[in-house]
Design an enzyme around this catalytic site. Structure first.
Site, PDB file in Angstrom:
ATOM      1  N   ARG A 237       0.849  -1.178   0.000  1.00  0.00           N
ATOM      2  CA  ARG A 237       0.000   0.000   0.000  1.00  0.00           C
ATOM      3  C   ARG A 237       0.894   1.239   0.000  1.00  0.00           C
ATOM      4  O   ARG A 237       1.921   1.278   0.691  1.00  0.00           O
ATOM      5  CB  ARG A 237      -0.921   0.021   1.224  1.00  0.00           C
ATOM      6  CG  ARG A 237      -1.988  -1.058   1.211  1.00  0.00           C
ATOM      7  CD  ARG A 237      -2.884  -0.999  -0.013  1.00  0.00           C
ATOM      8  NE  ARG A 237      -3.686   0.205  -0.049  1.00  0.00           N
ATOM      9  CZ  ARG A 237      -4.919   0.281   0.427  1.00  0.00           C
ATOM     10  NH1 ARG A 237      -5.492  -0.768   0.976  1.00  0.00           N
ATOM     11  NH2 ARG A 237      -5.593   1.400   0.332  1.00  0.00           N
ATOM     12  N   GLU A 266      -3.418   7.147  -3.604  1.00  0.00           N
ATOM     13  CA  GLU A 266      -4.510   6.191  -3.781  1.00  0.00           C
ATOM     14  C   GLU A 266      -5.320   5.968  -2.501  1.00  0.00           C
ATOM     15  O   GLU A 266      -6.355   5.325  -2.541  1.00  0.00           O
ATOM     16  CB  GLU A 266      -3.954   4.843  -4.243  1.00  0.00           C
ATOM     17  CG  GLU A 266      -3.295   4.885  -5.597  1.00  0.00           C
ATOM     18  CD  GLU A 266      -2.780   3.524  -6.019  1.00  0.00           C
ATOM     19  OE1 GLU A 266      -3.485   2.862  -6.804  1.00  0.00           O
ATOM     20  OE2 GLU A 266      -1.700   3.117  -5.550  1.00  0.00           O
ATOM     21  N   HIS A 293      -0.334   0.130 -10.303  1.00  0.00           N
ATOM     22  CA  HIS A 293      -1.123  -0.772  -9.459  1.00  0.00           C
ATOM     23  C   HIS A 293      -1.494  -2.050 -10.222  1.00  0.00           C
ATOM     24  O   HIS A 293      -2.670  -2.391 -10.389  1.00  0.00           O
ATOM     25  CB  HIS A 293      -2.388  -0.077  -8.947  1.00  0.00           C
ATOM     26  CG  HIS A 293      -2.817  -0.582  -7.594  1.00  0.00           C
ATOM     27  ND1 HIS A 293      -3.082   0.231  -6.538  1.00  0.00           N
ATOM     28  CD2 HIS A 293      -3.008  -1.848  -7.133  1.00  0.00           C
ATOM     29  CE1 HIS A 293      -3.431  -0.489  -5.485  1.00  0.00           C
ATOM     30  NE2 HIS A 293      -3.390  -1.755  -5.816  1.00  0.00           N
TER      31      HIS A 293
END
Length: 335
Positions: A237, A266, A293
């Site tokens: 992440r 994000e 991603h």
């Protein structure tokens, strides 16, 4: 009348075929994320929504969608979705806990090799017509004999460790829950305290969910404790890593390279999230490697993720608890 389902992003035909007999489908046929206002207008009278990583559901969203019964999220990490608010509004929130492990581990290996062997810069060098035969250029770092440190040894961390066994690298790891000794032996990994992993890893790979505890875990202080000219790879992440700290470490030469598939912007649930990728990171082409991603972007994996999300939706609309629900509206509590 059939239930109305909004699919927030383009999906595979197989997903449409599974849902169509049960529902009226409102599709997004583009490759773009719908603006929040347009998404709200589509969902205002919807019974269900299939959501994806760029979507954000909070109290205000749910207040404007009173008919919503289930959000079938085609993802694993759901911090962009307020699960407690879903419970308060009697909305099931389901996820897809598997099908991401292997493709994410594969991408991690690609990034480990590509950033340390200057694959992107070398490719550009050739395409620009600079290659005239062998020259002593683009010397990098291999994996053989080097130490790879994994922070987090869940399913993806273990899959990465299995793949590293073929590269003769030493693999050390830290996790708040240590594996048993037989499992460590099978994976070829050695447990160590977090400070030791950081201090001794040529390649540092966090593999953690995003929580308040993991936000900016990899900060300036931790990066400074890494060996000189080490590499940092982030495929978990974006906000687990402090991108400002990475910029500083790349600029002063402490970090040799940074590869990332995920970025701080994000994190929709972060009120202070940046609006885009740090421009200085984008400018450091020789020291960085970025992908958009792509962690689970393998065709069969993405199909299975969508189909599982669709089955969760069908279960909820049939009056049942979705198999992969993360809340329980019947009990008024989170799972």
């Amino acid at each position: 009348m059939k239930a109305k389902i909004v699919l927030t992003h383009r999906v595979f035909p197989e997903t449409v075929e599974l849902l169509e007999p049960h529902c009226e489908l409102i599709l997004n046929e583009t490759s773009h994320t719908l603006p929040q206002g347009e998404l709200l207008s589509r969902c205002v009278d919807a019974d269900a929504m299939m959501a994806f990583m760029p979507d954000h559901v909070d109290e205000d969203f749910l207040r404007h969608c009173p008919k919503l019964k289930v959000i079938g999220a085609a993802l694993k990490g759901y911090d962009n979705f307020d699960a407690e608010a879903c419970t308060r509004h009697d909305v099931w929130l389901s996820i897809v806990p598997d099908f991401l492990t292997a493709p994410t581990a594969d991408l991690t290996m690609a990034m480990l090799l590509s950033i340390s062997r200057h694959v992107l810069a070398a490719d550009q060098y050739v395409r620009e017509g600079n290659f005239q035969g062998w020259r002593p250029v683009f010397y990098g770092t291999g994996l053989s004999g080097e130490t790879v440190g994994l922070i987090g040894m869940g399913k993806v961390g273990q899959a990465i460790a299995r793949r590293l066994q073929g590269f003769d690298a030493e693999v050390i790891y830290y996790d708040c829950k240590r594996l048993d000794l037989d499992e460590e032996k099978r994976l070829g990994v050695e447990y160590a305290q977090l400070s030791h992993v950081v201090k001794h890893s040529t390649y540092l790979v966090p593999m953690l969910p995003y929580t308040e505890e993991t936000r900016h875990l990899i900060d300036a202080q931790m990066i400074a404790a890494m060996p000189q000219h080490a590499y940092l790879i982030n495929v978990c992440r974006g906000s687990v890593v402090d991108e400002d700290a990475v910029v500083s470490a790349l600029t002063d030469g402490h970090l040799a390279g940074y590869a990332a598939d995920v970025f701080e912007f994000e994190e929709w649930a972060r009120a202070d999230r940046p609006l885009g990728i740090h421009p200085e990171l984008l400018a450091m082409q020789e020291k960085t490697l970025f992908t958009p991603h792509l962690g689970s972007a393998v065709i069969e994996s993405r199909k299975n993720i969508e189909l599982t999300a669709a089955r969760n939706i069908i279960e909820a609309l049939s009056g049942n608890k979705p198999t992969h629900a993360v809340n329980d509206i019947r009990m008024g509590v989170l799972k």
